[in-house]
Design a protein around this motif. Sequence first.
Motif, PDB file in Angstrom:
ATOM      1  N   GLY A 166      28.660 -83.238  67.623  1.00 33.28           N
ATOM      2  CA  GLY A 166      29.191 -82.860  66.251  1.00 33.28           C
ATOM      3  C   GLY A 166      30.882 -83.205  66.585  1.00 33.28           C
ATOM      4  N   ARG A 167      31.731 -83.752  65.528  1.00 34.50           N
ATOM      5  CA  ARG A 167      32.867 -83.760  65.644  1.00 34.50           C
ATOM      6  C   ARG A 167      33.727 -82.545  65.772  1.00 34.50           C
ATOM      7  N   LYS A 168      33.165 -81.429  65.195  1.00 30.89           N
ATOM      8  CA  LYS A 168      33.971 -80.413  65.379  1.00 30.89           C
ATOM      9  C   LYS A 168      33.869 -79.419  66.706  1.00 30.89           C
ATOM     10  N   PRO A 169      32.653 -79.610  67.355  1.00 27.95           N
ATOM     11  CA  PRO A 169      32.687 -78.933  68.792  1.00 27.95           C
ATOM     12  C   PRO A 169      33.710 -79.810  69.600  1.00 27.95           C
ATOM     13  N   ALA A 170      33.796 -81.019  69.374  1.00 24.76           N
ATOM     14  CA  ALA A 170      34.650 -82.093  70.364  1.00 24.76           C
ATOM     15  C   ALA A 170      36.038 -81.644  70.193  1.00 24.76           C
ATOM     16  N   LEU A 171      36.339 -81.456  68.710  1.00 24.46           N
ATOM     17  CA  LEU A 171      37.842 -81.036  68.432  1.00 24.46           C
ATOM     18  C   LEU A 171      38.156 -79.717  68.846  1.00 24.46           C
ATOM     19  N   LEU A 172      37.364 -78.770  69.071  1.00 27.39           N
ATOM     20  CA  LEU A 172      37.364 -77.522  69.976  1.00 27.39           C
ATOM     21  C   LEU A 172      37.790 -77.569  71.032  1.00 27.39           C
ATOM     22  N   LEU A 173      36.702 -78.363  71.861  1.00 27.54           N
ATOM     23  CA  LEU A 173      36.843 -78.545  73.105  1.00 27.54           C
ATOM     24  C   LEU A 173      38.342 -79.072  73.876  1.00 27.54           C
ATOM     25  N   SER A 174      38.805 -80.152  72.818  1.00 22.79           N
ATOM     26  CA  SER A 174      39.910 -80.754  73.142  1.00 22.79           C
ATOM     27  C   SER A 174      41.248 -79.840  73.208  1.00 22.79           C
ATOM     28  N   ILE A 175      41.128 -79.405  72.043  1.00 20.71           N
ATOM     29  CA  ILE A 175      42.402 -78.279  71.719  1.00 20.71           C
ATOM     30  C   ILE A 175      42.308 -77.366  72.813  1.00 20.71           C
ATOM     31  N   THR A 176      41.195 -76.671  73.303  1.00 17.72           N
ATOM     32  CA  THR A 176      41.245 -75.690  74.225  1.00 17.72           C
ATOM     33  C   THR A 176      41.660 -76.312  75.686  1.00 17.72           C
ATOM     34  N   LEU A 177      41.274 -77.423  76.079  1.00 20.54           N
ATOM     35  CA  LEU A 177      41.651 -77.904  77.191  1.00 20.54           C
ATOM     36  C   LEU A 177      43.257 -78.270  77.311  1.00 20.54           C
ATOM     37  N   MET A 178      43.862 -78.805  76.181  1.00 25.05           N
ATOM     38  CA  MET A 178      45.246 -79.121  76.128  1.00 25.05           C
ATOM     39  C   MET A 178      45.926 -77.895  76.160  1.00 25.05           C
ATOM     40  N   GLY A 179      45.681 -76.841  75.369  1.00 26.10           N
ATOM     41  CA  GLY A 179      46.395 -75.523  75.515  1.00 26.10           C
ATOM     42  C   GLY A 179      46.388 -74.986  76.917  1.00 26.10           C
ATOM     43  N   ALA A 180      45.379 -74.956  77.610  1.00 25.80           N
ATOM     44  CA  ALA A 180      45.324 -74.338  78.977  1.00 25.80           C
ATOM     45  C   ALA A 180      46.062 -75.217  79.858  1.00 25.80           C
ATOM     46  N   SER A 181      46.068 -76.445  79.779  1.00 26.31           N
ATOM     47  CA  SER A 181      46.952 -77.304  80.912  1.00 26.31           C
ATOM     48  C   SER A 181      48.472 -77.107  80.763  1.00 26.31           C
ATOM     49  N   THR A 182      48.585 -77.120  79.358  1.00 29.87           N
ATOM     50  CA  THR A 182      50.215 -76.854  79.007  1.00 29.87           C
ATOM     51  C   THR A 182      50.621 -75.613  79.346  1.00 29.87           C
ATOM     52  N   ALA A 183      49.981 -74.459  79.215  1.00 24.97           N
ATOM     53  CA  ALA A 183      50.123 -73.147  79.818  1.00 24.97           C
ATOM     54  C   ALA A 183      50.376 -73.297  81.168  1.00 24.97           C
ATOM     55  N   VAL A 184      49.816 -74.013  81.982  1.00 22.58           N
ATOM     56  CA  VAL A 184      49.836 -74.012  83.433  1.00 22.58           C
ATOM     57  C   VAL A 184      51.299 -74.739  83.609  1.00 22.58           C
ATOM     58  N   VAL A 185      51.530 -75.878  83.007  1.00 19.02           N
ATOM     59  CA  VAL A 185      52.966 -76.371  83.227  1.00 19.02           C
ATOM     60  C   VAL A 185      54.023 -75.560  83.147  1.00 19.02           C
ATOM     61  N   ALA A 186      53.921 -74.497  82.100  1.00 18.89           N
ATOM     62  CA  ALA A 186      55.018 -73.575  81.782  1.00 18.89           C
ATOM     63  C   ALA A 186      55.315 -72.751  82.948  1.00 18.89           C
ATOM     64  N   ILE A 187      54.137 -72.329  83.839  1.00 18.34           N
ATOM     65  CA  ILE A 187      54.309 -71.203  84.615  1.00 18.34           C
ATOM     66  C   ILE A 187      54.338 -71.821  86.183  1.00 18.34           C
ATOM     67  N   LEU A 188      54.148 -73.027  86.195  1.00 19.90           N
ATOM     68  CA  LEU A 188      54.065 -73.711  87.638  1.00 19.90           C
ATOM     69  C   LEU A 188      55.431 -73.602  88.421  1.00 19.90           C
ATOM     70  N   PRO A 189      55.501 -73.150  89.697  1.00 21.61           N
ATOM     71  CA  PRO A 189      56.599 -73.127  90.319  1.00 21.61           C
ATOM     72  C   PRO A 189      56.780 -74.583  90.861  1.00 21.61           C
ATOM     73  N   ASP A 190      58.188 -74.677  90.967  1.00 22.46           N
ATOM     74  CA  ASP A 190      58.561 -76.283  91.184  1.00 22.46           C
ATOM     75  C   ASP A 190      58.545 -76.629  92.721  1.00 22.46           C
ATOM     76  N   GLN A 191      59.118 -77.493  93.218  1.00 19.80           N
ATOM     77  CA  GLN A 191      58.768 -78.036  94.507  1.00 19.80           C
ATOM     78  C   GLN A 191      59.523 -77.380  95.575  1.00 19.80           C
ATOM     79  N   LYS A 192      60.721 -76.757  94.966  1.00 18.01           N
ATOM     80  CA  LYS A 192      61.534 -75.797  96.153  1.00 18.01           C
ATOM     81  C   LYS A 192      60.798 -74.528  96.516  1.00 18.01           C
ATOM     82  N   THR A 193      59.929 -74.283  95.603  1.00 17.59           N
ATOM     83  CA  THR A 193      59.270 -73.011  95.663  1.00 17.59           C
ATOM     84  C   THR A 193      57.964 -73.228  96.698  1.00 17.59           C
TER      85      THR A 193
END
Length: 451
Positions: free
Chosen positions: A95-122
């Motif tokens: 279904g289109r609906k389950p696919a849209l739920l999957l894509s938004i979940t993956l996008m949100g999780a990966s974006t949150a990771v970037v927000a807290i990822l330590p930089d190269q100096k660390t």
Amino acid sequence: MSTATNAPTAGAAEPPTRSQLRTVILAASFGNLVEWFDFTTYGLLAMTIAAHFFTASGTGGGGTALLLAFATFGAGFVARPLGGILIGLFGDRKGRKPALLLSITLMGASTAVVAILPDQKTIGLAAPILLVLARLVQGAAAGGEWGGAASFLVEWAPNQRRGLFGSFHTATIFVGTLVGSLVIAGLTALLREDVMDDWGWRIPFAIGGLLALIAIPVRLKAEETPIFRDEVESAAKKPVPDVVDGGTMTRGGLVKRLAFIFCLVGMQSAAVYTFTSYFPSFVQQYTKDGAEKVGSGAALFSNALASVVVIVVVIASGRISDRIGRKPAMVLSCLLVLVLPYPLISLAVAADSLALTVLVQSVLAASVALFLGCLPVVLVESIPARVRVAGLSTSYNIASAVFGGFAPLIAGGLVAATGAPPTAALWTVFAAAISTVAVFFFKESRGNPLS
């Protein structure tokens, strides 16, 4: 197969209610906005990200660091075809609906990771590696989102308004870009540029992760499309070929259709990522306002205004396509993108005027937007329902990876190699030439039944 003029599909028993359509538009549009807020935030913060993740020993600095940051932006596009295939197959089967739920979940999780990822100096080399992995997940999510959201909107749309509903898909992508620009510009003004460069750049990524959490229940509330319920499920055991436009589409015909989509998408991919993701960095590096270089705030303002122009023109183009057809606006757009970018960018670089630079970006954005308003409905109308999400996502995302994913890197590389800033437009012009050929071979689809 009969088609009611006011029903979204041939198989729908009755027209959708206004309430159903509002929920469909909100679910697809809000989720789409969130995905592209997240995805474009990286492009708008590329210079800051370069300083944090690509300037330690072994990865270079300055212009090299920026090119590496844009290369990481492009890495997300490498994952888009794979994400499009996997999430697309999931959307065609479950279904289109389950696919849209999957894509938004993956996008949100990966974006949150970037927000807290330590930089190269660390954490050293692990920082850019983890950033690339996060970008790959973002790319996979965005790859599944495009075909899923476009199919969801157009399959629900009344037949005589498919172009308008499809245009909402593209418009909300640019609403996401606009919101991202405004958030970053506002944070820069509130926190000062030095604070923004230090840690404030993480805030937009945190906002993106939070918005994804809000988008999930919105999508849960929406119903599955009538086409998927009444036609795809009932035809689950029927092999391709399928019926399209009253004829039989063989496997070879489907491959040709996917090749057509690849060529058609080329121009919009190159143009969008050159004139939005790359343009803020370009403006700061190569344009002036009088004797002073244009600052980041002014560059982001120009990007925000261009996004407003795109939103308005996209919706107008989609609506007009329901009245006179899809092809006229697409032909005009291709011709404008062939001839305008190089001379207009040359003018912006030579004029030393912020107002003129902003006008140039807005004109270039409007010329592409004529095409973008018609694109979703044309692509959805081109592919049979049984393989629609996977077919659209695969061909669209391969084209995006080839023409758009590395467009900022190619544009920057052309300028670096030639020393001539206007050459940043050449990749877009090349892609426009390919799409122009595809448009002229396109057979008008307005009024055809959606199967």
